[in-house]
Design a protein around this motif. Structure first.
Motif, PDB file in Angstrom:
ATOM      1  N   ILE A  62       0.853  -1.188   0.000  1.00 16.57           N
ATOM      2  CA  ILE A  62       0.000   0.000   0.000  1.00 16.57           C
ATOM      3  C   ILE A  62       0.887   1.234   0.000  1.00 16.57           C
ATOM      4  CG2 ILE A  62      -1.770   1.248   1.300  1.00 16.57           C
ATOM      5  CD1 ILE A  62      -2.589  -1.459   2.495  1.00 16.57           C
ATOM      6  N   VAL A  63       0.609   2.181  -0.879  1.00 16.03           N
ATOM      7  CA  VAL A  63       1.383   3.416  -0.964  1.00 16.03           C
ATOM      8  C   VAL A  63       0.532   4.561  -0.411  1.00 16.03           C
ATOM      9  CG1 VAL A  63       2.598   5.019  -2.455  1.00 16.03           C
ATOM     10  CG2 VAL A  63       2.620   2.580  -2.981  1.00 16.03           C
ATOM     11  N   LYS A  64       1.041   5.206   0.657  1.00 12.66           N
ATOM     12  CA  LYS A  64       0.358   6.355   1.253  1.00 12.66           C
ATOM     13  C   LYS A  64       1.343   7.499   1.377  1.00 12.66           C
ATOM     14  CE  LYS A  64      -3.146   3.994   4.099  1.00 12.66           C
ATOM     15  NZ  LYS A  64      -3.642   3.814   5.488  1.00 12.66           N
ATOM     16  N   GLU A  65       1.049   8.608   0.722  1.00 12.63           N
ATOM     17  CA  GLU A  65       1.877   9.815   0.793  1.00 12.63           C
ATOM     18  C   GLU A  65       3.339   9.500   0.502  1.00 12.63           C
ATOM     19  OE1 GLU A  65       1.166  11.533   4.582  1.00 12.63           O
ATOM     20  OE2 GLU A  65      -0.926  12.047   4.168  1.00 12.63           O
ATOM     21  N   GLY A  66       3.563   8.670  -0.510  1.00 12.85           N
ATOM     22  CA  GLY A  66       4.921   8.344  -0.913  1.00 12.85           C
ATOM     23  C   GLY A  66       5.596   7.268  -0.095  1.00 12.85           C
ATOM     24  N   THR A  67       4.930   6.742   0.929  1.00 12.12           N
ATOM     25  CA  THR A  67       5.495   5.695   1.773  1.00 12.12           C
ATOM     26  C   THR A  67       4.862   4.359   1.416  1.00 12.12           C
ATOM     27  OG1 THR A  67       5.861   7.242   3.603  1.00 12.12           O
ATOM     28  CG2 THR A  67       5.817   4.902   4.140  1.00 12.12           C
ATOM     29  N   ILE A  68       5.705   3.351   1.208  1.00  9.01           N
ATOM     30  CA  ILE A  68       5.219   2.015   0.883  1.00  9.01           C
ATOM     31  C   ILE A  68       5.018   1.232   2.173  1.00  9.01           C
ATOM     32  CG2 ILE A  68       5.708  -0.125  -0.354  1.00  9.01           C
ATOM     33  CD1 ILE A  68       7.466   1.459  -2.246  1.00  9.01           C
TER      34      ILE A  68
ATOM     35  N   ASN B 129      10.545  11.389  20.257  1.00  9.22           N
ATOM     36  CA  ASN B 129      11.177  10.542  19.246  1.00  9.22           C
ATOM     37  C   ASN B 129      10.123   9.909  18.341  1.00  9.22           C
ATOM     38  OD1 ASN B 129      13.624  11.111  20.407  1.00  9.22           O
ATOM     39  ND2 ASN B 129      13.865   9.128  21.401  1.00  9.22           N
ATOM     40  N   LYS B 130      10.481   9.729  17.084  1.00  7.41           N
ATOM     41  CA  LYS B 130       9.607   9.068  16.107  1.00  7.41           C
ATOM     42  C   LYS B 130      10.429   8.027  15.347  1.00  7.41           C
ATOM     43  CE  LYS B 130       6.687  13.162  15.380  1.00  7.41           C
ATOM     44  NZ  LYS B 130       7.480  14.065  16.252  1.00  7.41           N
ATOM     45  N   TYR B 131       9.799   6.909  15.042  1.00  8.22           N
ATOM     46  CA  TYR B 131      10.503   5.796  14.418  1.00  8.22           C
ATOM     47  C   TYR B 131       9.669   5.183  13.297  1.00  8.22           C
ATOM     48  CZ  TYR B 131      12.825   5.875  19.041  1.00  8.22           C
ATOM     49  OH  TYR B 131      13.474   6.230  20.196  1.00  8.22           O
ATOM     50  N   GLU B 132      10.363   4.738  12.247  1.00  4.03           N
ATOM     51  CA  GLU B 132       9.766   3.894  11.224  1.00  4.03           C
ATOM     52  C   GLU B 132      10.186   2.454  11.489  1.00  4.03           C
ATOM     53  OE1 GLU B 132       9.218   5.753   6.966  1.00  4.03           O
ATOM     54  OE2 GLU B 132      11.262   6.112   7.666  1.00  4.03           O
ATOM     55  N   ILE B 133       9.231   1.550  11.448  1.00 10.75           N
ATOM     56  CA  ILE B 133       9.505   0.127  11.631  1.00 10.75           C
ATOM     57  C   ILE B 133       9.229  -0.561  10.301  1.00 10.75           C
ATOM     58  CG2 ILE B 133       8.938  -1.951  12.942  1.00 10.75           C
ATOM     59  CD1 ILE B 133       8.005  -0.139  15.216  1.00 10.75           C
TER      60      ILE B 133
ATOM     61  N   LEU C  59      12.227  -5.640   3.036  1.00 12.63           N
ATOM     62  CA  LEU C  59      11.968  -5.136   1.692  1.00 12.63           C
ATOM     63  C   LEU C  59      11.814  -3.624   1.675  1.00 12.63           C
ATOM     64  CD1 LEU C  59       9.436  -7.832   0.417  1.00 12.63           C
ATOM     65  CD2 LEU C  59      11.893  -7.709   0.029  1.00 12.63           C
ATOM     66  N   GLY C  60      11.946  -2.988   2.826  1.00 12.13           N
ATOM     67  CA  GLY C  60      11.805  -1.541   2.904  1.00 12.13           C
ATOM     68  C   GLY C  60      10.372  -1.085   3.066  1.00 12.13           C
ATOM     69  N   GLN C  61       9.440  -2.001   3.226  1.00 14.81           N
ATOM     70  CA  GLN C  61       8.037  -1.636   3.419  1.00 14.81           C
ATOM     71  C   GLN C  61       7.791  -1.312   4.882  1.00 14.81           C
ATOM     72  OE1 GLN C  61       6.217  -5.245   2.093  1.00 14.81           O
ATOM     73  NE2 GLN C  61       6.458  -4.789  -0.084  1.00 14.81           N
ATOM     74  N   ARG C  62       7.098  -0.208   5.119  1.00 19.38           N
ATOM     75  CA  ARG C  62       6.813   0.178   6.499  1.00 19.38           C
ATOM     76  C   ARG C  62       5.768  -0.768   7.096  1.00 19.38           C
ATOM     77  NH1 ARG C  62       4.826   6.193   8.018  1.00 19.38           N
ATOM     78  NH2 ARG C  62       6.943   6.741   7.317  1.00 19.38           N
ATOM     79  N   VAL C  63       6.084  -1.313   8.264  1.00 21.31           N
ATOM     80  CA  VAL C  63       5.165  -2.195   8.973  1.00 21.31           C
ATOM     81  C   VAL C  63       4.376  -1.401  10.010  1.00 21.31           C
ATOM     82  CG1 VAL C  63       4.977  -4.321  10.326  1.00 21.31           C
ATOM     83  CG2 VAL C  63       6.808  -4.082   8.635  1.00 21.31           C
TER      84      VAL C  63
ATOM     85  N   ARG D 270       3.602   4.969  21.290  1.00 25.46           N
ATOM     86  CA  ARG D 270       2.418   4.415  20.629  1.00 25.46           C
ATOM     87  C   ARG D 270       2.819   3.957  19.225  1.00 25.46           C
ATOM     88  NH1 ARG D 270      -1.339   5.868  24.271  1.00 25.46           N
ATOM     89  NH2 ARG D 270      -0.959   7.796  25.436  1.00 25.46           N
ATOM     90  N   ILE D 271       2.505   2.719  18.915  1.00 24.48           N
ATOM     91  CA  ILE D 271       2.854   2.120  17.625  1.00 24.48           C
ATOM     92  C   ILE D 271       1.572   1.887  16.832  1.00 24.48           C
ATOM     93  CG2 ILE D 271       3.926   0.136  16.492  1.00 24.48           C
ATOM     94  CD1 ILE D 271       5.694  -0.206  18.933  1.00 24.48           C
ATOM     95  N   ILE D 272       1.522   2.464  15.632  1.00 30.16           N
ATOM     96  CA  ILE D 272       0.309   2.391  14.816  1.00 30.16           C
ATOM     97  C   ILE D 272       0.593   1.620  13.527  1.00 30.16           C
ATOM     98  CG2 ILE D 272      -0.584   4.564  15.740  1.00 30.16           C
ATOM     99  CD1 ILE D 272       0.240   5.905  13.118  1.00 30.16           C
ATOM    100  N   ASP D 273      -0.473   1.044  12.940  1.00 30.31           N
ATOM    101  CA  ASP D 273      -0.329   0.322  11.677  1.00 30.31           C
ATOM    102  C   ASP D 273      -0.724   1.223  10.521  1.00 30.31           C
ATOM    103  OD1 ASP D 273      -3.097   0.465  11.770  1.00 30.31           O
ATOM    104  OD2 ASP D 273      -3.407  -1.686  12.035  1.00 30.31           O
ATOM    105  N   ASN D 274      -0.818   0.654   9.312  1.00 28.60           N
ATOM    106  CA  ASN D 274      -1.084   1.496   8.141  1.00 28.60           C
ATOM    107  C   ASN D 274      -2.528   1.966   8.054  1.00 28.60           C
ATOM    108  OD1 ASN D 274      -2.402  -0.819   7.367  1.00 28.60           O
ATOM    109  ND2 ASN D 274      -1.030  -1.301   5.679  1.00 28.60           N
ATOM    110  N   LEU D 275      -3.387   1.481   8.937  1.00 28.84           N
ATOM    111  CA  LEU D 275      -4.755   1.968   9.001  1.00 28.84           C
ATOM    112  C   LEU D 275      -4.911   3.094  10.019  1.00 28.84           C
ATOM    113  CD1 LEU D 275      -6.690  -1.445   8.844  1.00 28.84           C
ATOM    114  CD2 LEU D 275      -6.222   0.155   6.970  1.00 28.84           C
ATOM    115  N   GLY D 276      -3.805   3.430  10.696  1.00 27.38           N
ATOM    116  CA  GLY D 276      -3.854   4.477  11.716  1.00 27.38           C
ATOM    117  C   GLY D 276      -4.309   3.979  13.068  1.00 27.38           C
ATOM    118  N   HIS D 277      -4.423   2.655  13.241  1.00 27.70           N
ATOM    119  CA  HIS D 277      -4.851   2.091  14.517  1.00 27.70           C
ATOM    120  C   HIS D 277      -3.654   1.883  15.433  1.00 27.70           C
ATOM    121  CE1 HIS D 277      -8.388   0.178  12.080  1.00 27.70           C
ATOM    122  NE2 HIS D 277      -8.608   1.456  12.367  1.00 27.70           N
TER     123      HIS D 277
END
Length: 308
Positions: free
Chosen positions: A67-73, A116-120, A124-128, A152-159
């Motif tokens: 899923i591609v959202k705002e340039g992020t896979i 602090n903010k983190y990408e997990i 394959l470089g896809q954000r989990v 707080r850790i959220i998924d690609n649905l914003g949950h």
């Protein structure tokens, strides 16, 4: 005569998992392809296999595309699984995680500590997931790296699927009665495990526990948590510390980034069939290790061991 199949070890819930499988039974199997790399990923010391198919065979239909959202896979959304906390289904399909801390320009220019903010990501470089600290300004700037926090850790649905809570504790070996602890909740409000620091005069040692406070795994770090031009490894071991089952690695990011920022990169490996709750707790352990040893204090210095 059917061969005897040993029972799964503590924390490994999939009885159908067999050594050598890259994914548990019930998930599609893919033949290894040539991994071309992902832009901006750098070298993480992990062996990565692309999900390709042998030459000459037809490509199977793709049911879940990234899923591609705002340039992020983002990683494709997996189907719900029984007995799996919502949002942790992603972890059933991976055995490696990359955590990238985002660089905060305000923090670099002013020295003012920000959340602090983190990408997990997967390999394959896809954000989990996306993780964000939720701590008030006074606590961040007065307590520094020792501060209590909520991440707080959220998924690609914003949950919000995972919540990490760290109380205010001591971390020095000189105070064994009040060492570090982190609670992992999934979903928020439901504890699934804990990371507890164990007293040792020289080594950073932690225990990963389940929701019933039963010991599942151990984490052992190096005596000197400082390195130049090399990665720093925290080994994840069985409870009796006789076998290594995973690793949390702080990646060397270069002289400039190490000197002028506290934005760190981490890699986590764990067994594919490890209980997803314990995988979530290992992610929590990575954040605790980051704050304890790699978050710069007000004097721009970081700890080099548990004795400080």
């Amino acid at each position: 005569m059917q061969a005897h199949k040993p029972a799964p070890a503590t924390g490994f819930s999939n009885a159908n998992y067999e050594p050598g499988n890259q994914v548990p039974y019930g998930h599609p199997q893919y033949a290894p392809g040539t991994y071309q790399g992902v832009a901006g990923m750098g070298s993480y010391g992990f062996q990565v296999q692309a999900m390709g198919v042998p030459a000459g065979l037809g490509v199977p239909p793709i049911h879940n595309q990234p899923i591609v959202k705002e340039g992020t896979i983002w990683m494709p959304i997996p189907p719900p699984l029984p007995n799996c906390p919502p949002g942790l289904e992603y972890l059933t399909q991976i055995d490696q995680i990359l955590i990238h801390q985002q660089i905060e320009l305000l923090e670099i220019l002013t020295g003012f500590e920000t959340n602090n903010k983190y990408e997990i990501k997967n390999t394959l470089g896809q954000r989990v997931y996306f993780a964000a600290e939720d701590t008030d300004c006074c606590t961040r700037n007065c307590c520094g790296p020792s501060r209590p926090f909520t991440i707080r850790i959220i998924d690609n649905l914003g949950h919000e699927v995972i919540t990490l809570q760290r109380p205010l504790r001591c971390s020095s070996c000189c105070f064994p009665c009040c060492l570090q602890e982190l609670e992992v909740q999934a979903p928020p409000g439901t504890p699934v495990g804990y990371v507890v620091q164990n007293w040792h005069p020289c080594l950073p040692k932690f225990t990963i526990q389940d929701e019933k406070r039963m010991d599942i795994l151990k984490i052992i770090g190096p005596c000197v948590v400082c390195s130049c031009c090399d990665d720093i490894h925290f080994e994840v071991k069985s409870v009796d510390e006789t076998s290594t089952v995973g690793r949390i690695s702080k990646q060397w990011t270069g002289f400039l980034k190490e000197a002028f920022t506290d934005a760190d990169n981490f890699g986590i490996t764990f067994p594919m069939d490890l209980n997803v709750k314990m995988k979530a707790v290992m992610i929590g352990a990575c954040f605790l290790i980051d704050f304890m040893f790699f978050e710069h204090a007000g004097d721009n210095q970081q700890r080099t061991g548990v004795w400080q």
